[in-house]
Enzyme design. Structure first.
Site, PDB file in Angstrom:
ATOM      1  N   LYS A  67       2.246  -3.268   7.472  1.00  0.00           N
ATOM      2  CA  LYS A  67       2.466  -3.516   6.034  1.00  0.00           C
ATOM      3  C   LYS A  67       3.928  -3.190   5.667  1.00  0.00           C
ATOM      4  CE  LYS A  67      -0.061  -4.568   3.181  1.00  0.00           C
ATOM      5  NZ  LYS A  67      -0.525  -5.882   2.658  1.00  0.00           N
TER       6      LYS A  67
ATOM      7  N   TYR B  41      -1.593  -0.184  11.219  1.00  0.00           N
ATOM      8  CA  TYR B  41      -1.810  -0.918   9.956  1.00  0.00           C
ATOM      9  C   TYR B  41      -0.637  -0.707   8.997  1.00  0.00           C
ATOM     10  CZ  TYR B  41      -3.257  -1.432   5.085  1.00  0.00           C
ATOM     11  OH  TYR B  41      -3.277  -1.738   3.743  1.00  0.00           O
TER      12      TYR B  41
ATOM     13  N   THR C 189       0.823  -1.216   0.000  1.00  0.00           N
ATOM     14  CA  THR C 189       0.000   0.000   0.000  1.00  0.00           C
ATOM     15  C   THR C 189       0.854   1.262   0.000  1.00  0.00           C
ATOM     16  OG1 THR C 189      -1.496   1.260   1.414  1.00  0.00           O
ATOM     17  CG2 THR C 189      -0.108  -0.322   2.529  1.00  0.00           C
ATOM     18  N   ASP C 190       0.296   2.324  -0.541  1.00  0.00           N
ATOM     19  CA  ASP C 190       1.015   3.614  -0.500  1.00  0.00           C
ATOM     20  C   ASP C 190       1.157   4.137   0.925  1.00  0.00           C
ATOM     21  OD1 ASP C 190      -1.668   4.308  -0.104  1.00  0.00           O
ATOM     22  OD2 ASP C 190      -1.749   5.778  -1.729  1.00  0.00           O
ATOM     23  N   GLU C 191       0.350   3.597   1.854  1.00  0.00           N
ATOM     24  CA  GLU C 191       0.393   4.108   3.234  1.00  0.00           C
ATOM     25  C   GLU C 191       1.735   3.841   3.910  1.00  0.00           C
ATOM     26  OE1 GLU C 191      -2.987   3.514   5.761  1.00  0.00           O
ATOM     27  OE2 GLU C 191      -4.382   3.761   4.111  1.00  0.00           O
TER      28      GLU C 191
END
Ligand code: NAD
Ligand code: DAU
Length: 340
Positions: free
Chosen positions: A159, A155, A128-130
């Site tokens: 990741k 979260y 994810t870009d997060e």
């Protein structure tokens, strides 16, 4: 005999579910295995039509269950693994981080061990870009593959940890991997805890829509089928060891997204209710997808065409989301928002 055996983890969830259907239809000569624990986020009703297909198989298992995963890999000898299975909701990671570490970090490590020992020829880790943290509101700044990892939520930290393990298994053991880092997805079968399906389902029921803070945070939206096509390309053409960012330059404030849905459905904007902000709420995400475009990918949906298709899908498929927002989901909603 199937030309390739592919294991899709998390194939009962939103993106994994769309990817399973995409692959079963696009590659009738592949055997597609969907491995999923069927947590609150997983459901098999979305695949009721696939049960007729002879190239689709379901395995119920926990990716963190080392013994079960090792045995499965030794028996089945998968060619490819595409790894979606995860705890995926930021708000849940704020109230209960532990399961995020167990599934997202330890589960990924089990899959990496099994892939290495059984000789998998490509492991695609769907990230994810997060993991890059947040951008400010300067519209000329983007996440690239070189942006340092600076995750802000439990979260995204889980990741990012799994991304580093995947990278390490390539550097240390030579496992053929790719990591994809995609922006916010939307589309069919999106679980209604996330902003877009939550808004559609609540507006259709004339219920208030909770918008965090001032609603000015920005997300970069991509239709799930464009994400599936990107993963398919990376699986077959990605250079081993490389990271690819996935995004379609569709930045919108949360308020713009919510108002678009309300206006499309012809409902009043006073359904919007501003609520307490998310802790550590990332301001803005925006992806530079140049590297993936150079590999041959481009999105087919604009935000306008994609959101129209998605709203229509939720209108046509109430049977799917109405079963989900009944029962346990109601308890989650009341606990999370303290509104009816
Ligand atoms: P989701 O929550 O809809 O689905 C997750 C699936 O994983 C569910 O079917 C669940 O049952 C399964 N699962 C959870 N724990 C498991 C375990 N221990 N063992 C086996 N299966 C388990 O998630 P999603 O939104 O489809 O996201 C899928 C992946 O894509 C995640 O890795 C997420 O980080 C990543 N991602 C999501 C987005 C997005 O916008 N949703 C964007 C970029 C990347
Ligand atoms: O960027 C990719 C990520 O997108 C994925 O890695 C995550 O798995 C996925 O859940 C998603 O994370 P977000 O936190 O961006 O998605 P969510 O739909 O939860 O929230 C989108 C924005 O809307 C965010 O700024 C918070 C806001 N929001 C969300 C909810 C659920 C609200 O204002 N109200 C809400 O009720």
């Amino acid at each position: 005999m199937a030309q390739k055996k592919i294991l899709v983890t998390g194939g009962a969830g939103f993106i994994g579910g769309n990817f399973v259907q995409f692959m079963v239809n696009k590659y009738p000569d592949y055997a597609v295995y969907n491995l999923d624990l069927l947590t609150y986020a997983g459901d098999l009703t979305k695949h009721r039509e696939l049960e007729e297909e002879n190239n689709y198989f379901f395995v119920k298992a926990d990716i963190a269950d080392r013994e079960a995963i090792m045995t499965l890999f030794e028996t089945e000898k998968f060619d490819y693994v595409v790894h979606f299975a995860a705890e995926s909701h930021v708000d849940r990671s704020i109230t209960d981080p532990e399961v995020f570490v167990r599934t997202n970090v330890m589960g990924t490590q089990v899959l990496l061990d099994a892939s290495r020992k059984s000789g998998v020829t490509k492991f695609v880790h769907v990230s994810t870009d997060e993991v890059y943290g947040e951008l400010d509101f300067d519209p000329n700044t983007f996440f690239t593959e070189e942006t340092p990892l600076q995750p802000n939520s439990p979260y995204s930290a889980s990741k990012a940890s799994s991304d580093l393990l995947v990278r390490a298994y390539h550097e240390t053991y030579g496992l053929p991997i790719n990591i994809t880092r995609c922006s916010n997805n939307y589309g069919p079968y999106h679980f209604p805890e996330k902003l877009i399906p939550l808004t559609i389902s609540r507006v259709l029921n004339d219920e208030k829509v909770p918008v965090y803070g001032d609603g000015k945070n920005i997300r970069d939206w991509l239709h799930v089928l464009d994400h599936c096509a990107a993963i398919d390309l990376v699986l077959h053409e990605g250079v081993n060891g490389e990271v690819y960012n996935v995004g379609g330059h569709n930045e919108r404030t949360n308020l713009e997204v919510v108002k678009t849905i309300i206006n499309t459905l012809g409902k009043p904007e006073d359904l919007i209710e501003f609520v307490t902000d998310r802790l550590g709420h990332d301001k803005r995400y925006a992806i530079d997808p140049t590297k993936l475009e150079n590999l041959g990918w481009k999105p087919t949906y604009t935000f306008e065409t994609g959101i129209a298709q998605t709203i229509q899908w939720y209108l046509d498929n109430k049977w799917w989301w109405e079963q989900i927002i009944s029962g346990e989901y109601q308890n989650y909603f009341i606990k999370q928002y303290n509104i009816k």
